[in-house]
Design an enzyme around this catalytic site. Structure first.
Site, PDB file in Angstrom:
ATOM      1  N   ASP A 236      45.805  38.231  41.114  1.00 46.18           N
ATOM      2  CA  ASP A 236      45.883  38.034  41.850  1.00 46.18           C
ATOM      3  C   ASP A 236      44.415  37.286  43.017  1.00 46.18           C
ATOM      4  O   ASP A 236      44.228  36.403  43.122  1.00 46.18           O
ATOM      5  CB  ASP A 236      46.543  37.987  43.321  1.00 46.18           C
ATOM      6  CG  ASP A 236      46.002  39.327  44.270  1.00 46.18           C
ATOM      7  OD1 ASP A 236      45.436  39.979  43.493  1.00 46.18           O
ATOM      8  OD2 ASP A 236      46.954  39.958  45.311  1.00 46.18           O
TER       9      ASP A 236
ATOM     10  N   ILE B 239      47.972  46.478  36.938  1.00 49.59           N
ATOM     11  CA  ILE B 239      48.531  47.530  36.610  1.00 49.59           C
ATOM     12  C   ILE B 239      49.160  47.515  37.717  1.00 49.59           C
ATOM     13  O   ILE B 239      50.228  48.208  38.142  1.00 49.59           O
ATOM     14  CB  ILE B 239      47.451  48.986  36.545  1.00 49.59           C
ATOM     15  CG1 ILE B 239      47.063  49.288  37.324  1.00 49.59           C
ATOM     16  CG2 ILE B 239      47.163  48.746  35.010  1.00 49.59           C
ATOM     17  CD1 ILE B 239      46.127  50.625  37.804  1.00 49.59           C
ATOM     18  N   ASP B 240      48.816  47.131  38.760  1.00 50.10           N
ATOM     19  CA  ASP B 240      49.563  47.027  40.277  1.00 50.10           C
ATOM     20  C   ASP B 240      50.907  46.634  40.415  1.00 50.10           C
ATOM     21  O   ASP B 240      51.784  46.903  41.769  1.00 50.10           O
ATOM     22  CB  ASP B 240      48.469  46.889  41.344  1.00 50.10           C
ATOM     23  CG  ASP B 240      47.348  47.218  41.685  1.00 50.10           C
ATOM     24  OD1 ASP B 240      46.808  48.303  41.304  1.00 50.10           O
ATOM     25  OD2 ASP B 240      45.988  46.185  41.654  1.00 50.10           O
TER      26      ASP B 240
END
EC number: 2.7.1.11
Length: 367
Positions: free
Chosen positions: A116, A140-141
């Site tokens: 983002d 990965i979040d």
């Protein structure tokens, strides 16, 4: 259709699956007779003079790329071009240099693979410089909005789950509470998925406030049914008792696992051990799921360019590849929903999320 020359860059932290999406873009574009230019080190490559870039042909995109971790193009998660740190300690707006670098490469469109934060910077550059931009979500979040999953997440969960699998026998052999600290930035997706998949007794995520008394009570229940060990998964952004994040080094998250271990040892008398996975979750070969996702999103990104539809982010929605406005994806930050399906699943399995002792049946003894 007029032949196009498109650029692709990877930005932000690395993760598994980046090379798979690069490969997909090259193959899909080459099938149309287009040229693909790989830009090295994200926006920093466009600041360089000449820009750091290389031609990407099908000869360099065999199936080995699917298995490679990291990114062949390199990446950076430092140096916002709108507020770029200079050697003398000052900050300078170098956005026009990035835009000029894009033009020097004579590109018709740009595909940016990022999270983002990277998406926000790339979109701002695109709006300022009139750059036709397509975004591909990777992190990965798994906290990018309006896509069910992002490239890299599935592999990170698989790595963390394997770690928990390997900790369980040691925990049982030594009568210990094993604590696994995982990454995820401000979201608890990795911790929640890992804890469920790995049979954790306790999962702590930043979206749900916890109480050590509730955790201790749950561990007491685990012990009361004859189990001599317990597994705890902690997301790196979980706060301490005073409501503060635990940080280390240059301000990055790290250390909450040790904090929790010390408190549990003091409160319960249990012998605790901590494993901090850190960047281990980013590296290695991507899982089949991440390879499939990266391939589908990469091919669709090229399709959007062919249709002339820009300022869009490709996304995985309802078992289909689709697209959403980049700005909307940035605005809809996706943390764990405390009332969502996976939280309900964890509670139904009797896992303690830190707010109350785990409900439901406790898991039986490990085989």
């Amino acid at each position: 259709m007029t032949a196009k020359r498109i650029g692709i860059l990877t930005s932000g932290g690395d993760c598994a699956g980046l090379n798979a999406v690069i490969r997909a873009v090259v193959l899909a574009a080459s099938g149309r007779g287009w040229t693909v230019v790989g830009i090295r080190e994200g926006t920093r490559g466009l600041m360089a003079r000449p820009p750091m870039a290389e031609m990407l042909g099908v000869e360099a995109t065999d199936s080995a790329m699917l298995r490679m971790g990291g990114t062949i193009l390199g990446t950076t998660n430092q140096g916002d071009p709108f507020d770029y740190p200079m050697p003398d300690g000052s900050k300078r707006d170098r956005s026009e240099e990035v835009i000029e670098g894009f033009r020097m490469l004579e590109l018709d469109a740009l595909i940016g693979v990022g999270g983002d934060g990277s998406m926000a910077i790339l979109r701002r550059l695109a709006q300022q410089g009139g750059i036709p931009l397509i975004g591909v979500p990777k992190t990965i979040d798994n906290d990018i909005g309006l896509t069910e999953t992002a490239i890299g997440y599935q592999t990170a969960v698989a790595v963390a789950t394997e770690a928990l699998d390997r900790l369980q026998p040691t925990a049982a052999s030594h009568n210990r509470v094993m604590i696994l600290e995982v990454m995820g930035r401000d979201a608890g997706h990795i911790a929640l998925a890992t804890g469920i998949a790995g049979g954790a007794d306790v999962i702590l995520i930043p979206e749900i406030a916890y109480d050590f008394a509730a955790i201790a009570a749950h561990l007491g229940r685990v012990h009361s049914v004859g189990r001599n060990f317990a597994l705890v998964v902690v997301a790196e952004a979980v706060l301490d008792d005073d409501g503060r994040p635990v940080r280390q080094g240059r301000g990055s998250y790290g250390g909450i696992g040790h904090y929790v271990a010390e408190r549990l040892s003091r409160d319960t008398g249990a012998e605790t051990r901590v494993t901090v996975l850190g960047h281990v979750q980013r590296g290695g070969a991507p899982t089949a799921g991440d390879r499939l996702l990266a391939s589908a999103l990469g091919v669709y990104a090229v399709q959007l360019i062919a249709e002339g539809r820009f300022d869009r982010m490709v996304a995985w929605l309802n078992r289909q590849v689709g697209d959403v406005p980049i700005q909307h994806a940035i605005e809809h930050y996706q943390a764990v929903d405390p009332d969502g399906a996976l939280v309900a699943t964890a509670r139904g399995l009797g896992i303690c999320l830190g707010d109350v002792p785990g409900l439901g049946d406790l898991p039986g003894l490990a085989e």
